[in-house]
Scaffold this active site. Structure first.
Site, PDB file in Angstrom:
ATOM      1  N   CYS A  85      13.454  11.762  -3.254  1.00 42.86           N
ATOM      2  CA  CYS A  85      14.408  12.335  -2.288  1.00 42.86           C
ATOM      3  C   CYS A  85      14.924  11.304  -1.292  1.00 42.86           C
ATOM      4  O   CYS A  85      15.747  11.633  -0.436  1.00 42.86           O
ATOM      5  CB  CYS A  85      13.783  13.516  -1.543  1.00 42.86           C
ATOM      6  SG  CYS A  85      12.525  13.037  -0.330  1.00 42.86           S
ATOM      7  N   GLN A 107      10.544 -10.218   9.887  1.00 42.72           N
ATOM      8  CA  GLN A 107      10.318 -10.148   8.439  1.00 42.72           C
ATOM      9  C   GLN A 107       8.966  -9.504   8.179  1.00 42.72           C
ATOM     10  O   GLN A 107       8.606  -9.251   7.029  1.00 42.72           O
ATOM     11  CB  GLN A 107      10.323 -11.554   7.837  1.00 42.72           C
ATOM     12  CG  GLN A 107      11.629 -12.293   8.024  1.00 42.72           C
ATOM     13  CD  GLN A 107      11.469 -13.768   7.668  1.00 42.72           C
ATOM     14  OE1 GLN A 107      11.636 -14.154   6.523  1.00 42.72           O
ATOM     15  NE2 GLN A 107      11.138 -14.579   8.645  1.00 42.72           N
ATOM     16  N   ASN A 108       8.203  -9.284   9.236  1.00 43.11           N
ATOM     17  CA  ASN A 108       6.839  -8.771   9.067  1.00 43.11           C
ATOM     18  C   ASN A 108       6.845  -7.267   8.847  1.00 43.11           C
ATOM     19  O   ASN A 108       7.654  -6.544   9.434  1.00 43.11           O
ATOM     20  CB  ASN A 108       5.990  -9.119  10.291  1.00 43.11           C
ATOM     21  CG  ASN A 108       5.854 -10.618  10.472  1.00 43.11           C
ATOM     22  OD1 ASN A 108       6.142 -11.375   9.546  1.00 43.11           O
ATOM     23  ND2 ASN A 108       5.442 -11.047  11.652  1.00 43.11           N
ATOM     24  N   HIS A 145      12.310  -6.348   6.355  1.00 41.39           N
ATOM     25  CA  HIS A 145      11.574  -6.270   5.078  1.00 41.39           C
ATOM     26  C   HIS A 145      10.749  -4.994   4.968  1.00 41.39           C
ATOM     27  O   HIS A 145       9.819  -4.924   4.163  1.00 41.39           O
ATOM     28  CB  HIS A 145      10.684  -7.512   4.905  1.00 41.39           C
ATOM     29  CG  HIS A 145      11.457  -8.776   4.620  1.00 41.39           C
ATOM     30  ND1 HIS A 145      10.927 -10.037   4.745  1.00 41.39           N
ATOM     31  CD2 HIS A 145      12.738  -8.954   4.205  1.00 41.39           C
ATOM     32  CE1 HIS A 145      11.852 -10.941   4.423  1.00 41.39           C
ATOM     33  NE2 HIS A 145      12.953 -10.311   4.109  1.00 41.39           N
TER      34      HIS A 145
END
Ligand code: OAD
Length: 244
Positions: A123, A94-95, A112
């Site tokens: 773009c 999650q880091n 994440h």
């Protein structure tokens, strides 16, 4: 429940606690990141629409800060496991720091996003990015290396946005014999639900955390202490059991 020698596929979920001993603040601890800023002011698409300069400045500070930090023994141990484990292995983090990679881990998935990427909203290309995203003294924001539009944002998943690569994560959870959660409070879904998914799919579950996480009851085993001590000891155990 699988015994250690029967384990072939491992999924590891890491959170802010694994980088705490590298000097990166956790989100919810004392001195945590959100203490000086309300989450809604810096980590939501609405905040970015309302006050892009505040949000960009906040992430510029974090991007600069992580580049001065170093992997700790927990990152190094997971990189060793990645190098030596012949079975399936996925480190879902999650880091948004790059300390797993800097320790040498290869099988890492950033659900994440990553501080060291910029995402062009014109773009849709993601580019490696180490410097600031905020406007310079002449008032211009930096252009996207791919299309030239000045529409870059941090490539970090904000509250209300969908985490990345969930299909790959759930596919790995379906194969997992062992699910290990390291340094995460279990407060943010869907990551907080992985332990239940893994368990229902038949994996053994282990947590390594400073204190019991919110989903602690779902783990077969909880070991409490600093990641810098627990993770190297656990990796040693896993590799020894395999060798035995
Ligand atoms: P938290 O700050 O919520 O939780 C960190 C956990 O690590 C806590 O349970 C601490 O007890 C534990 N911890 C602290 N120091 C430790 C150490 N030295 N060794 C082991 N454990 C330690 O961070 P996360 O669970 O990662 O999302 O937060 C999840 C998500 O919330 C983040 O990815 C972020 C945030 O909102 C997004 O930005 C989308």
């Amino acid at each position: 429940m699988a015994r250690m020698p029967d384990i072939r596929n491992i999924v590891i979920l890491t959170g802010a606690g694994i980088s705490a001993e590298s000097g990166i603040d956790t989100f919810r601890g004392a001195g945590g990141l959100w203490e000086n800023h309300r989450v809604e002011d810096v980590a939501t698409p609405e905040a970015f629409a309302r006050d892009p300069e505040l949000v960009l400045r906040f992430y510029d500070m974090r991007r600069e800060a992580i580049q001065a930090k170093h992997p700790n023994p927990a990152h190094v141990a997971l990189a060793r496991l990645d190098a030596e484990w012949r079975g399936g292995l996925l480190i879902v983090t999650q880091n948004v720091d790059d300390l797993h990679e800097r320790a040498g881990a290869k099988r890492v998935l950033h659900m994440h996003g990553e501080h060291l990427n910029a995402w062009c909203t014109a773009c849709d290309v993601r580019s490696q990015w180490r410097g600031p995203l905020i406007a310079d003294s002449s008032g211009g924001r930096p252009p996207c290396p791919a299309c030239g539009a000045c529409a870059l944002r941090p490539d970090v998943v904000w509250f209300g946005e969908m985490p990345y690569r969930l299909d790959e994560i759930y596919a790995a959870l379906r194969r997992a014999d062992l699910f290990v959660s390291i340094g995460t409070s279990g407060a943010v879904y869907p990551a907080a639900g992985f332990v239940r998914d893994a368990r229902e799919l038949g994996a053994r579950t282990l947590e390594l955390n400073l204190e019991r996480s919110q989903g602690s009851a779902w783990f077969d085993e909880s070991r409490l202490g600093p990641a810098g001590e627990l993770v190297p000891a656990w990796v040693e155990e896993v590799l020894d059991a395999r060798a035995a």
